[in-house]
Design a protein around this motif. Structure first.
Motif, PDB file in Angstrom:
ATOM      1  N   PRO A 135     -25.952  28.875  42.869  1.00 31.70           N
ATOM      2  CA  PRO A 135     -25.255  28.939  44.160  1.00 31.70           C
ATOM      3  C   PRO A 135     -23.930  28.614  44.230  1.00 31.70           C
ATOM      4  CG  PRO A 135     -27.151  27.486  44.230  1.00 31.70           C
ATOM      5  CD  PRO A 135     -26.737  27.972  42.640  1.00 31.70           C
ATOM      6  N   SER A 136     -23.097  29.077  45.084  1.00 31.42           N
ATOM      7  CA  SER A 136     -21.795  29.121  45.225  1.00 31.42           C
ATOM      8  C   SER A 136     -21.185  27.758  45.346  1.00 31.42           C
ATOM      9  CB  SER A 136     -21.025  29.884  46.406  1.00 31.42           C
ATOM     10  OG  SER A 136     -21.514  29.631  47.503  1.00 31.42           O
ATOM     11  N   VAL A 137     -21.959  26.782  46.236  1.00 33.42           N
ATOM     12  CA  VAL A 137     -21.668  25.330  46.393  1.00 33.42           C
ATOM     13  C   VAL A 137     -21.518  24.698  44.985  1.00 33.42           C
ATOM     14  CG1 VAL A 137     -24.280  24.598  46.779  1.00 33.42           C
ATOM     15  CG2 VAL A 137     -21.946  23.236  47.666  1.00 33.42           C
ATOM     16  N   VAL A 138     -22.250  25.064  43.882  1.00 30.64           N
ATOM     17  CA  VAL A 138     -22.113  24.405  42.774  1.00 30.64           C
ATOM     18  C   VAL A 138     -20.888  24.946  41.913  1.00 30.64           C
ATOM     19  CG1 VAL A 138     -22.984  24.284  40.367  1.00 30.64           C
ATOM     20  CG2 VAL A 138     -24.642  24.389  42.491  1.00 30.64           C
ATOM     21  N   TYR A 139     -20.385  26.118  42.364  1.00 32.22           N
ATOM     22  CA  TYR A 139     -19.103  26.348  41.501  1.00 32.22           C
ATOM     23  C   TYR A 139     -18.013  25.510  42.267  1.00 32.22           C
ATOM     24  CZ  TYR A 139     -21.132  30.091  38.870  1.00 32.22           C
ATOM     25  OH  TYR A 139     -21.681  30.960  37.985  1.00 32.22           O
ATOM     26  N   GLY A 140     -18.024  25.733  43.549  1.00 37.26           N
ATOM     27  CA  GLY A 140     -17.172  24.671  44.378  1.00 37.26           C
ATOM     28  C   GLY A 140     -16.930  23.182  43.987  1.00 37.26           C
ATOM     29  N   GLY A 169      -8.823  30.943  43.296  1.00 38.39           N
ATOM     30  CA  GLY A 169      -8.995  32.348  42.666  1.00 38.39           C
ATOM     31  C   GLY A 169      -9.945  31.988  41.205  1.00 38.39           C
ATOM     32  N   MET A 170      -9.435  31.228  40.395  1.00 37.87           N
ATOM     33  CA  MET A 170     -10.103  31.164  39.119  1.00 37.87           C
ATOM     34  C   MET A 170     -11.639  30.603  39.356  1.00 37.87           C
ATOM     35  SD  MET A 170      -7.183  29.352  36.771  1.00 37.87           S
ATOM     36  CE  MET A 170      -8.012  29.580  35.470  1.00 37.87           C
ATOM     37  N   VAL A 171     -11.935  29.779  40.146  1.00 42.22           N
ATOM     38  CA  VAL A 171     -13.303  29.461  40.323  1.00 42.22           C
ATOM     39  C   VAL A 171     -14.174  30.718  41.018  1.00 42.22           C
ATOM     40  CG1 VAL A 171     -14.808  28.019  41.935  1.00 42.22           C
ATOM     41  CG2 VAL A 171     -12.814  26.992  40.939  1.00 42.22           C
ATOM     42  N   VAL A 172     -13.486  31.667  41.927  1.00 48.12           N
ATOM     43  CA  VAL A 172     -14.044  32.485  42.406  1.00 48.12           C
ATOM     44  C   VAL A 172     -14.384  33.548  41.203  1.00 48.12           C
ATOM     45  CG1 VAL A 172     -13.984  34.440  43.930  1.00 48.12           C
ATOM     46  CG2 VAL A 172     -13.475  32.221  44.670  1.00 48.12           C
ATOM     47  N   SER A 173     -13.256  33.721  40.448  1.00 47.55           N
ATOM     48  CA  SER A 173     -13.378  34.858  39.290  1.00 47.55           C
ATOM     49  C   SER A 173     -14.855  34.276  38.541  1.00 47.55           C
ATOM     50  CB  SER A 173     -12.155  34.689  38.490  1.00 47.55           C
ATOM     51  OG  SER A 173     -12.328  33.397  37.513  1.00 47.55           O
ATOM     52  N   LEU A 174     -15.147  33.196  38.263  1.00 48.59           N
ATOM     53  CA  LEU A 174     -16.269  32.914  37.432  1.00 48.59           C
ATOM     54  C   LEU A 174     -17.627  33.356  38.244  1.00 48.59           C
ATOM     55  CD1 LEU A 174     -15.554  29.297  36.137  1.00 48.59           C
ATOM     56  CD2 LEU A 174     -15.221  31.614  35.180  1.00 48.59           C
ATOM     57  N   MET A 175     -17.507  33.170  39.428  1.00 47.43           N
ATOM     58  CA  MET A 175     -18.610  33.729  40.387  1.00 47.43           C
ATOM     59  C   MET A 175     -18.835  35.450  40.479  1.00 47.43           C
ATOM     60  SD  MET A 175     -18.020  31.228  43.575  1.00 47.43           S
ATOM     61  CE  MET A 175     -19.486  31.803  44.532  1.00 47.43           C
ATOM     62  N   VAL A 176     -17.735  36.269  40.356  1.00 48.27           N
ATOM     63  CA  VAL A 176     -17.630  37.695  40.545  1.00 48.27           C
ATOM     64  C   VAL A 176     -17.813  38.275  38.928  1.00 48.27           C
ATOM     65  CG1 VAL A 176     -16.401  37.454  42.602  1.00 48.27           C
ATOM     66  CG2 VAL A 176     -15.319  37.960  40.603  1.00 48.27           C
ATOM     67  N   LEU A 208     -13.859  38.787  48.483  1.00 47.54           N
ATOM     68  CA  LEU A 208     -13.222  38.552  49.635  1.00 47.54           C
ATOM     69  C   LEU A 208     -14.172  37.906  50.571  1.00 47.54           C
ATOM     70  CD1 LEU A 208     -12.141  42.560  50.094  1.00 47.54           C
ATOM     71  CD2 LEU A 208     -10.656  40.375  50.017  1.00 47.54           C
ATOM     72  N   GLY A 209     -15.328  37.955  50.465  1.00 47.31           N
ATOM     73  CA  GLY A 209     -16.272  37.159  51.329  1.00 47.31           C
ATOM     74  C   GLY A 209     -16.618  35.892  51.039  1.00 47.31           C
ATOM     75  N   GLU A 210     -16.200  35.565  49.753  1.00 47.17           N
ATOM     76  CA  GLU A 210     -16.724  33.976  49.332  1.00 47.17           C
ATOM     77  C   GLU A 210     -16.141  32.808  50.375  1.00 47.17           C
ATOM     78  OE1 GLU A 210     -18.528  31.201  47.636  1.00 47.17           O
ATOM     79  OE2 GLU A 210     -18.839  33.322  46.913  1.00 47.17           O
ATOM     80  N   THR A 211     -17.223  31.892  50.586  1.00 47.66           N
ATOM     81  CA  THR A 211     -16.942  31.017  51.755  1.00 47.66           C
ATOM     82  C   THR A 211     -16.930  29.747  50.991  1.00 47.66           C
ATOM     83  OG1 THR A 211     -18.031  32.407  53.156  1.00 47.66           O
ATOM     84  CG2 THR A 211     -17.790  30.286  53.876  1.00 47.66           C
ATOM     85  N   ILE A 212     -18.103  29.026  50.516  1.00 48.69           N
ATOM     86  CA  ILE A 212     -18.384  27.695  50.290  1.00 48.69           C
ATOM     87  C   ILE A 212     -17.370  27.235  49.282  1.00 48.69           C
ATOM     88  CG2 ILE A 212     -19.876  25.744  49.874  1.00 48.69           C
ATOM     89  CD1 ILE A 212     -20.254  26.779  52.683  1.00 48.69           C
ATOM     90  N   ALA A 213     -17.468  27.937  48.271  1.00 47.37           N
ATOM     91  CA  ALA A 213     -16.502  27.318  46.950  1.00 47.37           C
ATOM     92  C   ALA A 213     -15.227  27.490  47.293  1.00 47.37           C
ATOM     93  CB  ALA A 213     -16.835  28.206  45.832  1.00 47.37           C
ATOM     94  N   VAL A 214     -14.485  28.297  48.383  1.00 46.79           N
ATOM     95  CA  VAL A 214     -13.138  28.482  48.620  1.00 46.79           C
ATOM     96  C   VAL A 214     -12.831  27.401  49.558  1.00 46.79           C
ATOM     97  CG1 VAL A 214     -11.544  29.800  49.894  1.00 46.79           C
ATOM     98  CG2 VAL A 214     -12.915  30.843  48.278  1.00 46.79           C
ATOM     99  N   TYR A 215     -13.831  27.179  50.808  1.00 45.74           N
ATOM    100  CA  TYR A 215     -13.648  26.023  51.575  1.00 45.74           C
ATOM    101  C   TYR A 215     -13.631  24.674  50.922  1.00 45.74           C
ATOM    102  CZ  TYR A 215     -15.371  22.887  55.377  1.00 45.74           C
ATOM    103  OH  TYR A 215     -15.363  22.191  56.377  1.00 45.74           O
ATOM    104  N   LEU A 216     -14.369  24.474  49.879  1.00 49.36           N
ATOM    105  CA  LEU A 216     -14.326  23.131  49.040  1.00 49.36           C
ATOM    106  C   LEU A 216     -13.163  22.752  48.574  1.00 49.36           C
ATOM    107  CD1 LEU A 216     -18.043  22.789  47.853  1.00 49.36           C
ATOM    108  CD2 LEU A 216     -17.198  21.461  49.952  1.00 49.36           C
ATOM    109  N   ILE A 217     -12.361  23.700  48.133  1.00 49.48           N
ATOM    110  CA  ILE A 217     -11.162  23.708  47.192  1.00 49.48           C
ATOM    111  C   ILE A 217      -9.978  23.733  47.827  1.00 49.48           C
ATOM    112  CG2 ILE A 217      -9.967  24.771  45.233  1.00 49.48           C
ATOM    113  CD1 ILE A 217     -12.568  25.644  44.149  1.00 49.48           C
ATOM    114  N   ILE A 218      -9.832  24.568  48.614  1.00 45.48           N
ATOM    115  CA  ILE A 218      -8.463  24.990  49.526  1.00 45.48           C
ATOM    116  C   ILE A 218      -8.207  23.987  50.665  1.00 45.48           C
ATOM    117  CG2 ILE A 218      -8.403  27.483  49.219  1.00 45.48           C
ATOM    118  CD1 ILE A 218      -9.116  27.620  52.186  1.00 45.48           C
ATOM    119  N   SER A 219      -6.707  23.928  50.816  1.00 44.94           N
ATOM    120  CA  SER A 219      -6.462  22.903  51.845  1.00 44.94           C
ATOM    121  C   SER A 219      -5.570  24.105  52.958  1.00 44.94           C
ATOM    122  CB  SER A 219      -5.064  22.110  51.361  1.00 44.94           C
ATOM    123  OG  SER A 219      -4.453  21.457  52.593  1.00 44.94           O
ATOM    124  N   PRO A 220      -6.636  24.478  54.006  1.00 41.05           N
ATOM    125  CA  PRO A 220      -6.082  25.113  55.047  1.00 41.05           C
ATOM    126  C   PRO A 220      -4.576  25.137  55.634  1.00 41.05           C
ATOM    127  CG  PRO A 220      -8.300  24.290  55.239  1.00 41.05           C
ATOM    128  CD  PRO A 220      -7.773  23.368  54.509  1.00 41.05           C
TER     129      PRO A 220
END
Length: 338
Positions: A135-140, A193-200, A258-270
């Motif tokens: 699950p993406s939340v685990v990567y996040g 981006g590095m975290v998302v890279s492990l997912m894709v 492009l569509g990754e949500t939870i992992a990005v949401y946990l890491i970034i500062s909007p």
């Protein structure tokens, strides 16, 4: 020069040649109908999703009009909102993910298909497929609490020696001060981006590995017969054969990034300004914007979020259609003439 035309002599008593007709029995008709129904159902669902998003987004789009694409701020209640900032952040995060994921996926696919011993090959394939199922939340959570602290040092080093490149510049950082705060490097596009890279990477690896495994055996043996070693065979046969699959797999991974949500949401500062510095704190994406503002959105805010979702839907749709077209045009499944 004379041309002779030979005609087939018919011997009395011989049966005339029979024409072969496809068997259009009930099983074939049922199977063809199921396939057509499945394809039509997929297209219908896509049209329904697009129509629903368009219907819900119409209120916001009628207010923002074309400024929706060029406005950075996000203030739906004030009538001043757009996706310029989050769209740039989405693309940058996806590009960072692809830069790291593609070499990792290609190397893994080549090792599994060409170098791995047969006794561990299936195990490696299962491990790669299992990574895609995490699950993406685990990567996040892993990226937020463990990975980020280790990448900050790398970000500082890149900013120190390559900060003259606008992409790697960090505002407010002092490379000459070893005690300077590291918070300017956290929650950045680079880390997300590095975290998302492990997912894709597992998705790209699976597609590319399947294409590499279909390289014609005859061409492989021909390369060896001409004196090529294993790498020479890979370079002259496997990689050219799998070029379309590599591009298609990369674009499929891009669509996921492009569509990754939870992992990005946990890491970034909007932040709702265009942030082109990938090492610097603060970024945003369309999917994380929707996750962040959905619970507290007013009717206008909900319509604006639907408009952002429509933009993301169209962007990923274009990427995935392009990937499917490239994969279909590749030499996958071709056979050798040898």
């Amino acid at each position: 020069m004379t041309t002779r035309i030979f005609e087939r002599s018919v011997v009395p008593g011989d049966d005339p040649p029979r024409r072969l007709h496809p068997d259009r029995g009930l099983p074939d008709r049922v199977f063809r109908g199921v396939l057509r129904g499945g394809g039509g159902l997929v297209l219908a669902i896509m049209l329904l999703v697009g129509g629903f998003l368009t219907y819900r987004a119409w209120q916001a789009l009628s207010v923002a009009k074309w400024d929706f694409v060029t406005t950075e701020a996000w203030e739906p209640e004030g009538g001043h909102f757009g996706i310029a900032a989050v769209l740039v952040g989405t693309v940058l995060i996806a590009m960072v993910a692809i830069v790291f994921a593609v070499p990792l996926a290609l190397g893994t696919a080549l090792y599994i298909s060409e170098y791995a011993p047969p006794r561990i090959r299936q195990t490696l394939i299962s491990v790669v497929d299992l990574m895609a199922a995490v699950p993406s939340v685990v990567y996040g959570l892993w990226g937020l609490f463990f990975f980020q602290g280790h990448v900050v040092t790398v970000s500082r080093w890149i900013s120190t020696y390559f900060g003259w490149i606008p992409l790697f510049k960090v505002d407010g950082a002092d490379p000459r001060d070893p005690l300077a705060t590291a918070t300017v490097y956290t929650s950045s596009t680079f880390i997300a981006g590095m975290v998302v890279s492990l997912m894709v990477a597992p998705i790209i690896c699976s597609v590319v590995r399947e294409v590499f495994s279909q390289a014609p055996v005859g061409e492989r043996e021909g390369a060896y017969a001409l004196g090529a070693n294993r790498w020479g065979m890979i370079r002259s046969v496997v990689l050219p054969f799998g070029k379309g699959g590599m591009i298609g797999g990369t674009m499929l991974g891009l669509g996921r990034a492009l569509g990754e949500t939870i992992a990005v949401y946990l890491i970034i500062s909007p932040v709702f300004v265009i942030q082109p510095h990938i090492l610097q704190n603060g970024t945003s994406s369309v999917s994380s914007l929707i996750a962040l503002r959905y619970g507290e959105a007013s009717p206008m805010g909900m319509s604006a979020l639907m408009a952002a979702g429509l933009a993301l839907f169209l962007m990923t749709l274009v990427v995935n259609f392009a990937a499917s077209s490239i994969v279909a045009r590749s030499r996958s499944g071709a056979t050798s003439d040898s």
